[in-house]
Scaffold this motif. Structure first.
Motif, PDB file in Angstrom:
ATOM      1  N   TRP A   1       9.512  -3.981   2.264  1.00 41.80           N
ATOM      2  CA  TRP A   1      10.097  -2.784   1.655  1.00 41.80           C
ATOM      3  C   TRP A   1       9.454  -1.542   2.251  1.00 41.80           C
ATOM      4  CZ3 TRP A   1       6.854  -5.307  -2.291  1.00 41.80           C
ATOM      5  CH2 TRP A   1       5.719  -4.571  -2.663  1.00 41.80           C
ATOM      6  N   LEU A   2      10.247  -0.513   2.407  1.00 42.06           N
ATOM      7  CA  LEU A   2       9.769   0.813   2.791  1.00 42.06           C
ATOM      8  C   LEU A   2      10.476   1.790   1.855  1.00 42.06           C
ATOM      9  CD1 LEU A   2       7.903   2.276   4.791  1.00 42.06           C
ATOM     10  CD2 LEU A   2       9.904   2.624   6.267  1.00 42.06           C
ATOM     11  N   ILE A   3       9.708   2.355   0.936  1.00 40.22           N
ATOM     12  CA  ILE A   3      10.259   3.187  -0.132  1.00 40.22           C
ATOM     13  C   ILE A   3       9.741   4.612   0.023  1.00 40.22           C
ATOM     14  CG2 ILE A   3      10.422   3.534  -2.621  1.00 40.22           C
ATOM     15  CD1 ILE A   3       9.784   0.555  -2.986  1.00 40.22           C
TER      16      ILE A   3
ATOM     17  N   ARG B   1      15.748   8.825   4.172  1.00 38.72           N
ATOM     18  CA  ARG B   1      14.735   8.893   3.118  1.00 38.72           C
ATOM     19  C   ARG B   1      15.339   8.827   1.718  1.00 38.72           C
ATOM     20  NH1 ARG B   1       9.936   9.944   5.805  1.00 38.72           N
ATOM     21  NH2 ARG B   1       8.868   9.736   3.801  1.00 38.72           N
ATOM     22  N   ASN B   2      16.651   8.876   1.618  1.00 35.44           N
ATOM     23  CA  ASN B   2      17.298   8.772   0.311  1.00 35.44           C
ATOM     24  C   ASN B   2      17.623   7.334  -0.073  1.00 35.44           C
ATOM     25  OD1 ASN B   2      17.245  11.554  -0.047  1.00 35.44           O
ATOM     26  ND2 ASN B   2      19.264  11.840   0.878  1.00 35.44           N
ATOM     27  N   LYS B   3      17.167   6.390   0.728  1.00 35.94           N
ATOM     28  CA  LYS B   3      17.426   4.979   0.439  1.00 35.94           C
ATOM     29  C   LYS B   3      16.158   4.154   0.621  1.00 35.94           C
ATOM     30  CE  LYS B   3      22.316   5.009   1.812  1.00 35.94           C
ATOM     31  NZ  LYS B   3      22.399   6.463   1.976  1.00 35.94           N
ATOM     32  N   ILE B   4      16.033   3.105  -0.170  1.00 28.69           N
ATOM     33  CA  ILE B   4      15.029   2.097   0.104  1.00 28.69           C
ATOM     34  C   ILE B   4      15.484   1.323   1.347  1.00 28.69           C
ATOM     35  CG2 ILE B   4      16.146   0.466  -1.477  1.00 28.69           C
ATOM     36  CD1 ILE B   4      13.441  -0.814  -1.979  1.00 28.69           C
TER      37      ILE B   4
ATOM     38  N   THR C   1       0.856  -1.193   0.000  1.00 25.38           N
ATOM     39  CA  THR C   1       0.000   0.000   0.000  1.00 25.38           C
ATOM     40  C   THR C   1       0.888   1.238   0.000  1.00 25.38           C
ATOM     41  OG1 THR C   1      -1.881   1.049   1.090  1.00 25.38           O
ATOM     42  CG2 THR C   1      -0.146   0.220   2.514  1.00 25.38           C
ATOM     43  N   HIS C   2       0.264   2.412  -0.008  1.00 26.32           N
ATOM     44  CA  HIS C   2       0.953   3.678   0.224  1.00 26.32           C
ATOM     45  C   HIS C   2       0.506   4.225   1.574  1.00 26.32           C
ATOM     46  CE1 HIS C   2       1.945   4.766  -4.252  1.00 26.32           C
ATOM     47  NE2 HIS C   2       2.593   3.712  -3.819  1.00 26.32           N
ATOM     48  N   ILE C   3       1.435   4.849   2.284  1.00 28.72           N
ATOM     49  CA  ILE C   3       1.125   5.354   3.620  1.00 28.72           C
ATOM     50  C   ILE C   3       1.598   6.795   3.778  1.00 28.72           C
ATOM     51  CG2 ILE C   3       1.206   3.106   4.755  1.00 28.72           C
ATOM     52  CD1 ILE C   3       4.051   3.788   5.697  1.00 28.72           C
ATOM     53  N   GLN C   4       0.888   7.518   4.632  1.00 24.02           N
ATOM     54  CA  GLN C   4       1.406   8.758   5.216  1.00 24.02           C
ATOM     55  C   GLN C   4       2.230   8.258   6.395  1.00 24.02           C
ATOM     56  OE1 GLN C   4       0.255  11.925   4.162  1.00 24.02           O
ATOM     57  NE2 GLN C   4       1.492  13.123   5.586  1.00 24.02           N
ATOM     58  N   ASP C   5       3.558   8.299   6.292  1.00 19.03           N
ATOM     59  CA  ASP C   5       4.361   7.523   7.252  1.00 19.03           C
ATOM     60  C   ASP C   5       4.491   8.191   8.613  1.00 19.03           C
ATOM     61  OD1 ASP C   5       7.044   9.122   7.145  1.00 19.03           O
ATOM     62  OD2 ASP C   5       6.612   8.695   5.045  1.00 19.03           O
TER      63      ASP C   5
ATOM     64  N   LEU D   1       4.835   0.835   1.111  1.00 16.34           N
ATOM     65  CA  LEU D   1       5.101  -0.185   2.127  1.00 16.34           C
ATOM     66  C   LEU D   1       4.604  -1.535   1.623  1.00 16.34           C
ATOM     67  CD1 LEU D   1       5.737  -1.142   5.096  1.00 16.34           C
ATOM     68  CD2 LEU D   1       3.368  -0.463   5.644  1.00 16.34           C
ATOM     69  N   GLY D   2       5.445  -2.558   1.749  1.00 11.76           N
ATOM     70  CA  GLY D   2       5.018  -3.880   1.321  1.00 11.76           C
ATOM     71  C   GLY D   2       5.711  -4.975   2.100  1.00 11.76           C
TER      72      GLY D   2
END
Length: 420
Positions: free
Chosen positions: A230-232, A213-216, A195-199, A241-242
């Motif tokens: 994953w957190l991208i 935040r510059n890296k996966i 999904t996509h999140i407001q982290d 987020l997956g």
């Protein structure tokens, strides 16, 4: 006699028909158009449309430049990416893509694919490529010149007769299905829930380390190393987020996907801390049994690009890289064939492409059996070896000057022995 009104229109002035307007299709179309070839792109959906595969690799940048799309991407405001970070329990390591073995770009972007794919398609269209949205390829005939039957956005059928076909349909895998080319993958059957999140991460830290935040960020489940997350970062406050694993390891399949995803997240202490205040922004989705293979990648009438040919696994974000690499390689062969040369598609396209795909496969398989994880998390890495590993993580899987590419399985096993 004039044609009957019920006879479908036939487009015959086409050099190359491309199925799919994703990254491989648009880059292929742009490269062919630059060479003066007449191209038409058939896309089933309307853009923008959601897709995963959001963490690009630096190797992609050279194909974007080749297609004259790099300036548009650089100016679009996507999230900068300079590396990859890995976490397992209290172990943390990261790779800076500028410190790698292979020459070439050392940074890239993390992108919302809806925006990124539309940008590439719009750029190709501005260059003069004919892209037709909301149209579906229903049949293919390879007797004589390749011929496609297409249903347009109004439900009307027409025909395209082209000199050559490129299938860039991704997970749609149009030609593999119509031509019965599909065969089982050698990789285990896994699923991804995402999904996509407001982290709302803010200044939270894990193990006294702020989130980069510059890296996966790839996190490994503390009890089962076959499960990873994953957190991208996609912007200053949004992430993709997956979680990935074999279906039987992902909890109760009868539960809502959001419940499953967040339960899995809460099983990894670092992610649980980082995402304690996260808000889900879009309905969770699941991709099942995504690994795929085919019996034939290319002939003198068609070639399969990217995921239409083979998809391995999302763990090293190789999908878009393979897609772009295949587009670049295939179009060079297509242009030569259209110009009258005889092309051996097996030796000049399929085998060279698969050398890089098989390099990625080595490290994907070794990730899940634990060997590559032992290398990634080794606490005293040799800098030269780490640079070689970094090149692969940055997408340079075709650089046979890199020993970890040229003899991937042999060299990996030697390093695993040293680490263990």
């Amino acid at each position: 006699m004039p044609a009957s009104s019920s006879t479908p229109e036939t487009l015959t002035d086409i050099d190359v028909a491309i199925i799919g307007a994703g990254p491989s299709g648009c880059i292929a179309a742009s490269l062919l158009h630059q060479q003066g070839k007449r191209v038409i792109v058939i896309e089933k959906l309307h853009f923008p449309r959601f897709s995963i595969g959001e963490s690009l690799l630096p190797c992609c940048m050279q194909w974007l430049e080749e297609a004259n799309m790099l300036d548009a991407v650089n100016q679009a405001g996507f999230q900068f990416k300079n590396g990859a970070a890995f976490r397992y329990k209290e172990q943390y390591t990261d790779f800076d893509f500028s410190d790698k073995f292979t020459p070439g770009p050392g940074a890239t972007f993390q992108v919302e694919r809806a925006d990124f794919d539309k940008l590439l398609a719009d750029t190709a269209a501005e260059q003069g490529v004919d892209i037709r949205y909301g149209e579906t390829v229903t049949t293919v005939d390879l007797i004589g010149k390749p011929r496609l039957t297409v249903t347009d956005a109004n439900g009307e059928a027409y025909l395209i007769e082209a000199e050559y076909l490129l299938d860039a349909s991704g997970f749609g895998r149009v030609l593999p299905k119509l031509l019965e080319l599909e065969k089982p993958s050698t990789l285990a059957n896994r699923s991804a829930i995402f999904t996509h999140i407001q982290d709302n991460i803010g200044k939270k830290e894990v193990d006294d380390r702020p989130f980069d935040r510059n890296k996966i960020l790839i996190s490994v489940h503390p009890q089962n190393r076959d499960i990873w997350y994953w957190l991208i970062p996609l912007s200053p406050d949004r992430c993709s987020l997956g979680v990935v694993g074999e279906p039987h390891l992902m909890g109760n399949s009868d539960l809502d996907l959001e419940v499953i995803l967040m339960d899995m997240v809460n099983q990894e202490p670092g992610l649980k801390t980082l995402l304690a205040d996260a808000e889900i922004l879009r309905e969770c989705a699941e991709l099942k049994g995504y690994s795929a293979n085919v019996s034939t990648l290319a002939t003198d009438k068609f070639a399969l690009l990217g995921n239409a040919g083979e998809f391995l696994d999302p763990v090293f974000s190789s999908g878009v890289t393979i897609a772009m690499q295949s587009a670049s390689m295939a179009t060079k062969c297509v242009v030569r064939q259209l110009n009258g040369e005889k092309i051996d598609w097996q030796s000049e396209y399929a085998k060279p492409l698969m050398r890089g795909v098989d390099t990625f496969r080595t490290y994907v398989e070794a990730w899940y059996d634990g060997r590559f994880q032992d290398v990634i998390f080794y606490d005293a890495p040799d800098n030269k070896i780490k640079q070689m590993v970094c090149s692969i993580l940055a997408g340079y899987a075709w650089d046979e000057a890199n020993p970890l590419v040229a003899e991937s399985e042999k060299r990996l096993n030697l390093i695993v022995e040293l680490c263990r």
